[in-house]
Design a protein around this motif. Structure first.
Motif, short mmCIF file in Angstrom:
data_model
loop_
_atom_site.label_atom_id
_atom_site.label_comp_id
_atom_site.label_asym_id
_atom_site.label_seq_id
_atom_site.Cartn_x
_atom_site.Cartn_y
_atom_site.Cartn_z
N TYR A 1 39.34 33.38 32.66
CA TYR A 1 40.31 32.37 33.10
C TYR A 1 41.09 32.87 34.31
CZ TYR A 1 44.56 29.60 33.23
OH TYR A 1 45.62 28.84 33.65
N TYR A 2 41.59 34.09 34.25
CA TYR A 2 42.37 34.64 35.35
C TYR A 2 41.52 34.78 36.62
CZ TYR A 2 45.84 35.79 31.81
OH TYR A 2 46.75 35.73 30.80
N LYS A 3 40.28 35.20 36.45
CA LYS A 3 39.40 35.33 37.61
C LYS A 3 39.14 33.97 38.24
CE LYS A 3 34.85 36.98 39.05
NZ LYS A 3 34.74 35.94 40.04
N GLN B 1 41.04 31.29 38.08
CA GLN B 1 42.28 30.84 38.72
C GLN B 1 42.49 31.53 40.06
OE1 GLN B 1 42.84 27.91 37.07
NE2 GLN B 1 44.95 28.38 37.51
N ALA B 2 42.28 32.82 40.10
CA ALA B 2 42.46 33.57 41.34
C ALA B 2 41.49 33.09 42.41
CB ALA B 2 42.28 35.07 41.09
N ALA C 1 49.88 33.33 44.07
CA ALA C 1 49.47 33.02 42.69
C ALA C 1 48.11 33.64 42.39
CB ALA C 1 49.42 31.51 42.49
N TYR D 1 47.37 36.20 39.33
CA TYR D 1 46.30 36.05 38.33
C TYR D 1 45.37 37.26 38.35
CZ TYR D 1 47.47 31.27 37.03
OH TYR D 1 48.10 30.16 36.54
N LEU E 1 47.07 39.96 36.48
CA LEU E 1 47.00 39.71 35.04
C LEU E 1 45.64 40.11 34.48
CD1 LEU E 1 48.80 36.26 34.83
CD2 LEU E 1 49.59 38.42 33.84
N GLU E 2 44.60 39.86 35.25
CA GLU E 2 43.26 40.25 34.81
C GLU E 2 43.15 41.78 34.71
OE1 GLU E 2 38.60 39.60 35.97
OE2 GLU E 2 40.12 38.30 36.84
#
Length: 51
Positions: free
Chosen positions: A3-5, A7-8, A33, A37, A40-41
């Motif tokens: 998900y983080y990947k 989003q980034a 942002a 992300y 966060l990953e």
């Protein structure tokens, strides 16, 4: 982590294609942002490696 990947990648792509002056602020926000992300990953990967 996927998900983080995603989003980034998405936010980075959106920021890349905004070139009008009034959209530059939005592009900067999206770029930041995307970085958030990505961090966060990385943090999740570190937590996973400690388990």
């Amino acid at each position: 982590m996927t998900y983080y990947k995603n989003q980034a990648d998405e936010l980075g792509t959106q920021a890349r294609y905004q070139d009008r002056e009034d959209e530059q602020t939005k592009a900067i926000g999206q770029g930041l942002a995307a970085i958030a992300y990505a961090l966060l990953e990385v943090a999740q990967a570190i937590r996973d490696s400690k388990e």
